[in-house]
Design an enzyme around this catalytic site. Structure first.
Site, PDB file in Angstrom:
ATOM      1  N   ASP A   1      22.502  77.187  24.159  1.00  0.00           N
ATOM      2  CA  ASP A   1      23.841  76.786  24.595  1.00  0.00           C
ATOM      3  C   ASP A   1      24.683  76.354  23.404  1.00  0.00           C
ATOM      4  OD1 ASP A   1      22.092  74.500  24.456  1.00  0.00           O
ATOM      5  OD2 ASP A   1      23.593  73.308  25.514  1.00  0.00           O
TER       6      ASP A   1
ATOM      7  N   GLU B   1      21.401  71.371  25.724  1.00  0.00           N
ATOM      8  CA  GLU B   1      21.292  70.473  24.575  1.00  0.00           C
ATOM      9  C   GLU B   1      22.646  69.923  24.164  1.00  0.00           C
ATOM     10  OE1 GLU B   1      20.922  68.962  20.442  1.00  0.00           O
ATOM     11  OE2 GLU B   1      22.265  70.504  21.231  1.00  0.00           O
TER      12      GLU B   1
END
Length: 365
Positions: A67, A126
């Site tokens: 991500d 994250e």
């Protein structure tokens, strides 16, 4: 496809946190000889890839996230259409941290490993809340008795040169909210008011920038940093009813949440106040004599010809979750000068060296 081609394809996924946009499936197909487990929690998609090499030996893992933060405006190219120019690849996630992910994926292909098992732990959670990503995978592995012995998180750690920094730990993070209560009133009659700004003013200098510990060889001092302070209604003729203050402490293992609480209580004695503290991440340290530190250091020096600084600088990362589960962990990756920035880019030379560092680490572990 080769490592650079794979990285370019990975950068095309619009995996803005917490959406992986298909990147994890793409990775699983690339490493079809690894056993794949898709682990989902609260709508967050994670991927564990694992391969047994021998009946005995150690279990080494690599960790990373696919991500990325939102790209924003002002780029020289579409941030999800990678641009290769003058030795760099421009795209969102180029440094943070799809280059790291692509490097360890390349490193585990056709590699010779003397240990028991290699695993790759990948998440799309994250850059956001980071509640249901790496932590969830490690909890799943714990339940299956599959926790690794050692781990490398491929965050961009280097500062000026490829190879100049290995993270062997991270500071924790404690967030604080302080409310000083007063009594609102007319500014012309201060004797009828309780002005929380005036009451707190002598305390402010005892709080702002205060070091709660002297620091150590591995950690800088745990400093109180004020991030917000406000009171009143934005007018000149009414005294505030209360004063609100927010602060953060990036703490070493020598300073706990209770230490922060005790200090604030001491300096605020006599005030009418409320204090709220929350530990958002915990500090950890992997000893410099540990095998993962020594082997990573050797591989970095061998490939980059740099002597890395072993440090704990910077913010938090998912490495803290590995440490919490008893896994000895370090972080190493490309330079971080463009992370989260417009025109984020990665040096192709740095990326190629990172692939070699990880492969050398695996083969000599």
């Amino acid at each position: 496809m080769n490592a650079k081609e794979f990285l370019i394809e990975l950068l095309k996924f619009k995996s803005v946190t917490p959406n992986d946009d298909g990147a994890l499936n793409f990775i699983a197909m690339e490493l079809s000889d690894f056993e794949a487990f898709f682990i989902e929690k609260e709508g967050i998609k994670n991927l564990l890839l694992t391969k047994k090499f021998n009946d005995e030996g150690e279990h080494l893992a690599f960790g990373g996230h696919v991500d990325v933060v939102p790209a924003g405006e002002g780029w020289k190219n579409d941030p999800f259409e990678p641009l290769e120019e003058e030795g760099f690849i421009y795209a969102r996630g180029a440094q943070d941290m799809k280059s790291g992910v692509a490097a360890f994926i390349d490193a585990v292909k056709d590699v010779s490993f003397k240990g028991r098992r290699l695993s790759l732990i990948l998440t799309s959670d994250e850059e956001g809340e980071a509640k249901y990503g790496t932590k969830a995978v490690l909890e799943w592995m714990k339940e299956k008795n599959m926790l690794p012995d050692y781990a490398v998180v491929a965050e961009p750690t280097c500062v000026k040169k490829m190879g100049d920094s290995i993270k062997i730990g991270r500071r924790g993070s404690i967030n604080g909210k302080l409310l000083i209560r007063g009594k609102q009133g007319h500014v012309a009659y201060p004797e009828k008011c309780i002005n929380p700004v005036h009451d707190f003013a002598p305390v402010l200098k005892l709080l702002a920038g205060f070091d709660l510990d002297p620091g150590s060889a591995e950690f800088s001092p745990s400093k109180i940093v004020i991030t917000d302070i406000r009171g009143g209604m934005g007018v000149c003729n009414v005294t505030p009813n209360d004063l609100k203050l927010m602060f953060n402490v990036r703490n070493s293992p020598d300073t706990s949440l209770e230490d922060v609480k005790s200090y604030v209580e001491k300096i605020c004695h006599g005030l009418n106040y409320e204090l709220e503290l929350k530990q958002s991440s915990e500090a950890f340290l992997t000893n410099i004599d540990n095998k993962i530190v020594q082997k990573m250091n050797e591989s970095v020096q061998k490939i980059t010809h740099e002597v890395p600084e072993l440090n704990t600088k910077g913010g938090t990362s998912d490495a803290r979750y590995f440490a919490k589960y008893g896994v000895k962990v370090v972080e190493f990756g490309v330079c971080n000068d463009r992370i989260h920035a417009i025109d984020e880019r990665v040096s192709i030379e740095e990326f190629e060296k990172l692939c070699l560092v990880f492969k050398d680490l695996i083969e000599n572990f």
